[in-house]
Design a protein around this motif. Structure first.
Motif, PDB file in Angstrom:
ATOM      1  N   VAL A   1      -1.643  -2.091  10.178  1.00 35.57           N
ATOM      2  CA  VAL A   1      -0.429  -2.232   9.366  1.00 35.57           C
ATOM      3  C   VAL A   1      -0.009  -3.828   9.566  1.00 35.57           C
ATOM      4  O   VAL A   1       1.070  -4.128   9.256  1.00 35.57           O
ATOM      5  CB  VAL A   1       0.681  -1.222   9.908  1.00 35.57           C
ATOM      6  CG1 VAL A   1       0.459   0.069   9.567  1.00 35.57           C
ATOM      7  CG2 VAL A   1       0.962  -1.571  11.457  1.00 35.57           C
ATOM      8  N   SER A   2      -1.099  -4.811  10.322  1.00 32.43           N
ATOM      9  CA  SER A   2      -0.605  -6.009  10.443  1.00 32.43           C
ATOM     10  C   SER A   2      -0.153  -6.943   9.139  1.00 32.43           C
ATOM     11  O   SER A   2       0.538  -7.529   9.564  1.00 32.43           O
ATOM     12  CB  SER A   2      -1.661  -6.704  11.080  1.00 32.43           C
ATOM     13  OG  SER A   2      -2.895  -6.732  10.401  1.00 32.43           O
ATOM     14  N   GLU A   3      -0.654  -6.274   8.374  1.00 26.34           N
ATOM     15  CA  GLU A   3      -0.209  -7.147   6.885  1.00 26.34           C
ATOM     16  C   GLU A   3       1.486  -6.938   6.613  1.00 26.34           C
ATOM     17  O   GLU A   3       2.006  -7.906   5.949  1.00 26.34           O
ATOM     18  CB  GLU A   3      -0.883  -6.310   5.842  1.00 26.34           C
ATOM     19  CG  GLU A   3      -0.809  -7.083   4.482  1.00 26.34           C
ATOM     20  CD  GLU A   3      -1.584  -6.355   3.433  1.00 26.34           C
ATOM     21  OE1 GLU A   3      -0.943  -6.319   2.096  1.00 26.34           O
ATOM     22  OE2 GLU A   3      -2.639  -5.569   3.613  1.00 26.34           O
ATOM     23  N   TYR A   4       1.902  -5.788   7.115  1.00 28.85           N
ATOM     24  CA  TYR A   4       3.357  -5.602   6.985  1.00 28.85           C
ATOM     25  C   TYR A   4       4.313  -6.185   8.012  1.00 28.85           C
ATOM     26  O   TYR A   4       5.510  -6.268   8.152  1.00 28.85           O
ATOM     27  CB  TYR A   4       3.744  -4.366   6.641  1.00 28.85           C
ATOM     28  CG  TYR A   4       2.951  -3.846   5.444  1.00 28.85           C
ATOM     29  CD1 TYR A   4       3.430  -4.280   4.157  1.00 28.85           C
ATOM     30  CD2 TYR A   4       1.547  -3.416   5.501  1.00 28.85           C
ATOM     31  CE1 TYR A   4       2.508  -3.990   2.989  1.00 28.85           C
ATOM     32  CE2 TYR A   4       0.756  -2.767   4.364  1.00 28.85           C
ATOM     33  CZ  TYR A   4       1.228  -3.331   2.962  1.00 28.85           C
ATOM     34  OH  TYR A   4       0.562  -2.951   1.905  1.00 28.85           O
ATOM     35  N   ALA A   5       3.796  -6.047   9.453  1.00 28.30           N
ATOM     36  CA  ALA A   5       4.407  -6.417  10.423  1.00 28.30           C
ATOM     37  C   ALA A   5       3.503  -7.113  11.497  1.00 28.30           C
ATOM     38  O   ALA A   5       2.300  -6.665  11.763  1.00 28.30           O
ATOM     39  CB  ALA A   5       5.177  -5.174  11.212  1.00 28.30           C
ATOM     40  N   PRO A   6       4.030  -8.344  12.134  1.00 25.21           N
ATOM     41  CA  PRO A   6       3.243  -9.049  13.224  1.00 25.21           C
ATOM     42  C   PRO A   6       2.984  -8.137  14.450  1.00 25.21           C
ATOM     43  O   PRO A   6       2.287  -8.481  15.329  1.00 25.21           O
ATOM     44  CB  PRO A   6       3.992 -10.135  13.516  1.00 25.21           C
ATOM     45  CG  PRO A   6       5.462  -9.859  12.928  1.00 25.21           C
ATOM     46  CD  PRO A   6       5.274  -8.760  12.170  1.00 25.21           C
TER      47      PRO A   6
ATOM     48  N   GLY B   1       7.721   6.058   8.062  1.00 23.17           N
ATOM     49  CA  GLY B   1       8.279   7.092   8.796  1.00 23.17           C
ATOM     50  C   GLY B   1       7.933   6.981  10.343  1.00 23.17           C
ATOM     51  O   GLY B   1       7.644   5.855  10.740  1.00 23.17           O
ATOM     52  N   CYS B   2       8.294   8.086  11.053  1.00 25.67           N
ATOM     53  CA  CYS B   2       7.999   7.994  12.301  1.00 25.67           C
ATOM     54  C   CYS B   2       6.798   8.835  12.497  1.00 25.67           C
ATOM     55  O   CYS B   2       6.539   9.839  12.200  1.00 25.67           O
ATOM     56  CB  CYS B   2       9.105   8.641  13.402  1.00 25.67           C
ATOM     57  SG  CYS B   2      10.804   7.683  13.071  1.00 25.67           S
TER      58      CYS B   2
ATOM     59  N   PHE C   1       9.029   0.324   8.658  1.00 24.11           N
ATOM     60  CA  PHE C   1       8.946  -1.102   8.050  1.00 24.11           C
ATOM     61  C   PHE C   1       8.016  -1.079   6.962  1.00 24.11           C
ATOM     62  O   PHE C   1       8.039  -1.925   6.041  1.00 24.11           O
ATOM     63  CB  PHE C   1       8.538  -1.978   8.937  1.00 24.11           C
ATOM     64  CG  PHE C   1       7.340  -1.917   9.825  1.00 24.11           C
ATOM     65  CD1 PHE C   1       5.966  -2.171   9.226  1.00 24.11           C
ATOM     66  CD2 PHE C   1       7.100  -1.196  11.098  1.00 24.11           C
ATOM     67  CE1 PHE C   1       5.013  -1.908   9.775  1.00 24.11           C
ATOM     68  CE2 PHE C   1       5.937  -1.029  11.654  1.00 24.11           C
ATOM     69  CZ  PHE C   1       4.693  -1.440  11.009  1.00 24.11           C
ATOM     70  N   LEU C   2       7.189  -0.039   6.924  1.00 22.34           N
ATOM     71  CA  LEU C   2       6.252   0.007   5.742  1.00 22.34           C
ATOM     72  C   LEU C   2       6.635   0.106   4.454  1.00 22.34           C
ATOM     73  O   LEU C   2       7.960   1.027   4.299  1.00 22.34           O
ATOM     74  CB  LEU C   2       5.189   1.131   5.787  1.00 22.34           C
ATOM     75  CG  LEU C   2       4.084   0.822   6.775  1.00 22.34           C
ATOM     76  CD1 LEU C   2       3.125   2.232   7.025  1.00 22.34           C
ATOM     77  CD2 LEU C   2       3.177  -0.202   6.839  1.00 22.34           C
ATOM     78  N   PRO C   3       6.435  -0.781   3.345  1.00 22.01           N
ATOM     79  CA  PRO C   3       7.133  -0.416   2.051  1.00 22.01           C
ATOM     80  C   PRO C   3       6.617   1.069   1.590  1.00 22.01           C
ATOM     81  O   PRO C   3       5.526   1.381   2.026  1.00 22.01           O
ATOM     82  CB  PRO C   3       6.633  -1.606   1.020  1.00 22.01           C
ATOM     83  CG  PRO C   3       5.450  -2.081   1.991  1.00 22.01           C
ATOM     84  CD  PRO C   3       5.536  -1.779   3.284  1.00 22.01           C
ATOM     85  N   ASP C   4       7.246   1.204   0.530  1.00 18.36           N
ATOM     86  CA  ASP C   4       6.619   2.667   0.091  1.00 18.36           C
ATOM     87  C   ASP C   4       5.299   2.684  -0.686  1.00 18.36           C
ATOM     88  O   ASP C   4       4.452   3.576  -0.605  1.00 18.36           O
ATOM     89  CB  ASP C   4       7.625   3.375  -1.030  1.00 18.36           C
ATOM     90  CG  ASP C   4       8.791   3.775  -0.369  1.00 18.36           C
ATOM     91  OD1 ASP C   4       8.709   4.314   0.809  1.00 18.36           O
ATOM     92  OD2 ASP C   4      10.025   3.747  -1.016  1.00 18.36           O
ATOM     93  N   ASP C   5       5.194   1.516  -1.356  1.00 22.43           N
ATOM     94  CA  ASP C   5       3.733   1.221  -2.090  1.00 22.43           C
ATOM     95  C   ASP C   5       2.826   0.277  -1.154  1.00 22.43           C
ATOM     96  O   ASP C   5       2.776  -0.719  -1.348  1.00 22.43           O
ATOM     97  CB  ASP C   5       3.868   0.950  -3.408  1.00 22.43           C
ATOM     98  CG  ASP C   5       4.731  -0.465  -3.271  1.00 22.43           C
ATOM     99  OD1 ASP C   5       5.375  -0.825  -2.353  1.00 22.43           O
ATOM    100  OD2 ASP C   5       4.518  -1.297  -4.440  1.00 22.43           O
ATOM    101  N   ASN C   6       2.603   1.028   0.083  1.00 22.41           N
ATOM    102  CA  ASN C   6       1.812  -0.015   0.909  1.00 22.41           C
ATOM    103  C   ASN C   6       0.319   0.457   0.732  1.00 22.41           C
ATOM    104  O   ASN C   6      -0.181   1.274   0.292  1.00 22.41           O
ATOM    105  CB  ASN C   6       2.090   0.132   2.213  1.00 22.41           C
ATOM    106  CG  ASN C   6       1.976   1.401   3.045  1.00 22.41           C
ATOM    107  OD1 ASN C   6       0.757   1.748   3.057  1.00 22.41           O
ATOM    108  ND2 ASN C   6       2.825   2.136   2.909  1.00 22.41           N
TER     109      ASN C   6
END
Ligand SMILES: [Zn+2]
Length: 1009
Positions: free
Chosen positions: A837-842, A913-914, A901-906
């Motif tokens: 998921v690094s593309e969306y959060a560091p 979600g958790c 933090f993920l966008p819906d269309d990732n």
């Protein structure tokens, strides 16, 4: 302290010769101004180093600058030991304490004004409380005082109580004393009693009793029991109520004046309670409540009223006096002077009612003179029944009306009822029940019939399938009429005229009090059945054997494993002193049996038993039998704890319970004492009938009543503790407490006189004058509603670093934070996810706690209060593909991750979600393993090539419920676990067993006969 008072009473400096009396407020205020001005001047002067006060003061301050005068003929300094050689005047601490004391004296001149009014009041109050009461009341009394500054008249305690008594219509409920001569001892006995009518009225109009406290069918006082008998939830579902309704109400639902006739079941409770002052000063109160209140309401103290107290004094008089005399206590004389107290002059009445002796007269006896003069038996137990008759006399008057008028307030309406009273049952323990029924109190080997319910002879007590006639007034009167002492002895009954025979009980049978002393089923199973089982098990493994010691250790360990679980509904299982011995409280026994089952079921426990080559446990089957028996017993208990039971199950249980008894005999093989020839064992047979007659055990349980002893004890403590008048004083104090309770209801806006407008509508408290700083202080900002799921606990932030790759930092202020370390394979798993998921959060944050809903918390922490704590949960696992059902299995949670933090269309495979990282399991397919136990289900963790266990990511939404899972050590697989079925399923398992085929078909007697 109020704001006003604080402003007004700043510490004020005064001259020393001032009159200590408080000046009038006006004068004081003027003076206050003058003094404050003066004080300011003084302070300024002091700042400038000028001391110009008009206070007398000594001049010691100045002596410091004067060089010391050498003492005459001072010796040479040479000889002084170096340790004592003077350092000279330069030492910094030389004048330390002298200076500080001087400073205090200077300061205190400013403080030396008279103590202000508030401090004085507080000091004196606290002193009073320390001397006579409880210091913990200090803050409360002060708050009360400040809220009531407008009160300025002294009302004595007696005046207050009498005024309130009148105000709340309680003049009739004041205790009085009946004097009677006891038949056996000839002692003139003083029995404190209350007027039953007054108490009935008081109870019916108690403002604390709300609509939800009543027990009506479909919330309608006119309601009738459902025609089909399907469920047992409260007393009006029992046969005692239903049959009485059928025979009394159905034929004539209305009176001639149009009132609806409604059954009024009366439930009694009698129990002694030691007051703590002196063991001899115990109080035994007879209380009653009404069956128009539901089970929950009947657990409240305010639904009970006292009818009288069994005098304790006569019995123990000699001993009490002797004890006090011997005690040598300085106040012993004070207690020995048995004079009446001045403020409690009791209302003395002579009890004139005759005992109803008619039934005891032998009608075949032709001597008429004998017929008219039947003496009351002069036996000890008869004394108690005479006392009971006196205490219950008022209630009997109520019963004799065969129905009394009452306009019942219900939902804004006045419903015109005629209450038809009848005795439902007496709550209490075996000791009390034996007294009521006239059964022998002792149950030693010489006693011929152990059971209070039936005439089963001693030698048949352990026979589950032997049925004997129930004891009844008809049967006992026959013996008594014929002076058949041997006959009575054979069934272990006292020779008495039973005072309860004068009462009308439910019309479901003719057993009167003999059918209305239902035992405390939960106590019975916990302290009877469970305790026997523990004893028998360790007798079979050998009380002092190595095997027993080993099992004790394993069981104690098991207890610890049960403690850290997400499912917190399990009973206490921590037994620091082991499980084999030790006296436990009744409620601790369930946990004990649970760890014993866990021990027998675990690979470790079974191995220990088989290795020991114990003759009583030659093979797996012997262990299996024990597991089955113990599991059945704890399931039985869970069933008995249900608030609601199906009638059909309880009816089937009448036969099935015999099978359970047979099993217990066969497997338990109790060798101690009378083996299974005990009342405890035999009582099982009567359990289903008691439930069918009066409802599930919670309707009869007296635990709540025992809690009420606390306030009675407090009331008893406020008496003068004079043995002779102690019972009366206790009754009077309890009554005063109830009067005050009524007054507080008025302050809450619910005065008794509002009965016909309904108490519910008066919600607002007039009590708010009393400031409760702790509860109401400060306007609370409304709490934001919490959102679930909510990730909390310790946070660890995972980040990528060129040099070291992925690492994490624990964000917490906890001690020993360095011990909060995830195992490497979990770190690896989180790193993989972070990468994904690094593309969306560091960075990626993991949490140690998940709050799923209010009260449901899962913890997954490598370090929590000294140890790792990883909870288990039941969760759906497996691919979510159409056509495939996901399995629900126990999963071991390692951490929680926030991917919101993920966008819906990732581009990852995760939706926002958790999530949690878990180690999933699958059911152990070995049928033999599964068959070992009903309560423990075997699971195996999935293997993984490069890690101890397989790990998967699951949305927390996949959790279906909490779980209790323990490791199965010494299992051939290192990944074996046992999941304990949730407790709420145990009762279902029991019901399934009850509905299985009977081992022996048995012709059951009629219910409750
Ligand atoms: Zn019996």
């Amino acid at each position: 302290m109020t704001k006003h008072a604080a402003d007004f009473h700043k510490p004020v400096r005064r001259t020393l010769n001032m009159d200590p009396l408080e000046p009038e407020p006006d004068q004081q205020q003027q003076e206050h101004v003058v003094l404050v001005e003066k004080e300011l001047v003084l302070l300024e002067e002091q700042d400038q180093g000028v001391d110009n006060t008009d206070f007398p003061h000594n001049d010691d301050d100045n002596t410091l600058n004067v060089p010391p005068i050498p003492p005459p003929n001072a010796p040479e300094m040479e000889g002084v030991h170096p340790d004592f050689a003077n350092d000279g005047p330069d030492h910094p601490d030389k004048s330390k304490i002298m200076d500080s004391f001087e400073q205090y004296l200077r300061n205190s001149r400013k403080n030396r004004s008279w103590m202000d009014r508030d401090t004085r009041a507080g000091t004196e109050l606290l002193h009073l409380l320390q001397k006579h009461g409880s210091v913990s009341l200090y803050d409360k009394i002060l708050d009360w005082h400040l809220a009531n500054l407008d009160a300025n008249k002294r009302i004595t305690k007696n005046n207050l109580v009498e005024t309130l008594r009148q105000r709340y219509n309680m003049e009739g409920s004041k205790p009085f004393i009946y004097r009677v001569i006891l038949p056996s001892s000839g002692v003139k006995c003083r029995i404190p009693c209350h007027d039953a009518w007054a108490m009935m009225l008081d109870l019916l109009t108690d403002p604390r009793i709300m609509a939800e406290d009543y027990l009506w069918f479909l919330d309608d006082p006119f309601g009738a029991p459902p025609t089909e008998w399907l469920e047992l939830e409260d007393i009006n579902d029992g046969l005692a109520y239903r049959k009485t309704y059928e025979k009394v109400i159905l034929p004539q639902p209305y009176t001639e004046t149009g009132r609806r006739r409604v059954l009024l079941p009366v439930i009694g409770y009698m129990d002694g309670c030691v007051t703590g002052f002196n063991e001899n000063l115990s109080i035994e109160l007879m209380k009653f409540t009404l069956g128009i209140f539901n089970s929950k309401a009947r657990d409240k103290e305010y639904t009970w009223r006292n009818l009288g107290a069994v005098p304790q004094f006569q019995k123990v008089k000699a001993k009490a006096v002797e004890n006090l005399e011997k005690s040598g206590h300085v106040d012993a004389d004070g207690y020995l002077s048995l004079s009446e107290s001045d403020d409690d002059t009791p209302d003395m009445r002579k009890f004139t009612r005759e005992y109803e002796v008619g039934p005891y007269i032998d009608s075949e006896d032709e001597d008429l003179e004998d017929m008219c003069d039947v003496p009351i038996p002069a036996t000890d137990p008869q004394d108690l029944h005479v006392i009971l008759q006196v205490i219950m006399a008022g209630m009997r008057d109520i019963f004799r009306t065969k129905g009394f008028n009452w306009d019942f307030y219900h939902n804004g309406e006045r419903r015109r009822l005629e209450f038809i009273p009848f005795m439902l049952f007496m709550k209490g323990d075996t000791v009390e029940h034996d007294k009521h029924t006239g059964h022998y109190g002792a149950r030693n080997e010489g006693v011929k019939s152990l059971c209070r319910y039936c005439v089963c002879p001693n030698e048949e007590t352990d026979n589950p399938y032997a049925d004997y006639a129930r004891k009844s007034p008809e049967m006992l009167v026959e013996y008594i009429r014929k002076y058949d002492m041997d006959g009575l002895k054979a069934i272990s009954q006292q020779f008495i005229f039973n005072s309860w025979y004068e009462f009308c009980f439910g019309l479901h049978n003719k057993l009167s009090i003999h059918g209305a002393c239902p035992m405390e089923i939960l106590h019975w199973i916990q302290l009877g059945m469970f305790k026997y089982s523990r004893g028998s098990l360790f007798d079979l493994t050998g009380p002092h054997s190595q095997l027993t010691r080993l099992l004790d250790t394993i069981a104690t360990q098991m207890g610890w494993l049960f403690q850290r679980q997400s499912d917190r509904a399990y009973p206490r299982t921590k037994f620091t002193k082991g499980v084999q011995k030790g006296t436990l409280m009744a409620h601790e026994m369930t946990g004990l049996i649970l760890v014993l089952i866990a021990t027998l079921r675990s690979s470790q426990g079974r191995k220990a038993i088989l290795d020991a080559k114990n003759a009583n446990f030659p093979d797996n089957n012997a262990i299996l039998a024990w597991i089955m028996m113990l599991e059945l017993q704890v399931q039985f208990e869970s069933f008995l704890k249900l608030r609601k039971m199906p009638v059909s199950t309880v009816i089937r249980l009448r036969t099935k319970v015999r099978e359970l008894m047979e099993l217990t005999k066969l497997i338990g093989r109790r060798q101690k004492g009378m083996k299974y020839k005990t009342n405890n064992f035999h009582s099982s047979k009567h359990v289903p009938d008691d439930i069918l007659l009066f409802g599930p055990p919670h309707t009869v349980n007296s635990m709540a009543n025992e809690m009420h002893h606390k306030s009675d004890k407090r009331s008893a403590k406020s008496t003068q503790k004079r043995p002779k008048s102690f019972d009366y004083q206790c009754a009077a104090r309890v009554e005063e407490r109830r009067i005050l309770e009524m007054a507080l209801e008025e302050l809450k806006g619910r005065p008794r006189w509002d009965y016909f407008t309904g108490f519910e509508r008066h919600g607002q408290l007039k009590l708010d004058r009393i400031v409760d700083r702790h509860n109401n202080g400060g306007a609370k900002s409304p709490k934001k509603p919490k959102r679930y799921p909510n990730l909390t606990g310790v946070k660890a932030v995972f980040e990528y670093d060129e040099e070291n790759g992925y690492g994490y930092e624990v964000k917490s202020s906890m001690n020993r934070k360095n011990r909060f370390r995830y195992p490497p394979y979990i770190v690896g798993a989180v790193a993989d996810l972070a990468e994904e998921v690094s593309e969306y959060a560091p960075s990626l944050t993991v949490f140690s706690e998940l709050q799923l809903t209010e009260g449901v918390l899962f913890r997954a922490a490598p370090f929590y209060q000294g140890k790792p704590w990883y909870d288990w949960a039941m969760a759906r696992v497996g691919e979510q593909i159409e056509g495939f059902e996901q399995r629900v299995v126990p999963v071991h949670i390692r951490c929680f991750v926030d991917l919101n933090f993920l966008p819906d269309d990732n581009t990852t495979k995760y939706a926002p979600g958790c999530y949690m990282i878990v180690e999933p399991t699958r059911l152990n397919p070995d049928a033999e393993e599964i068959g070992l136990s009903d309560l423990f289900v075997p699971f195996l963790k999935d293997e993984a090539p490069n890690a101890p266990n397989k790990v998967v990511f699951l949305p927390v939404a996949n959790i279906t419920r909490t779980a209790c899972v323990i490791p199965d050590t010494k299992h051939p697989s290192q990944r074996a676990f046992l999941r304990v079925r949730p407790m709420e399923e145990w009762a279902n398992l029991f019901q399934t067993w009850v509905h299985s085929e009977h081992a022996v078909v048995h012709q059951e007697p009629n219910i409750g006969e």
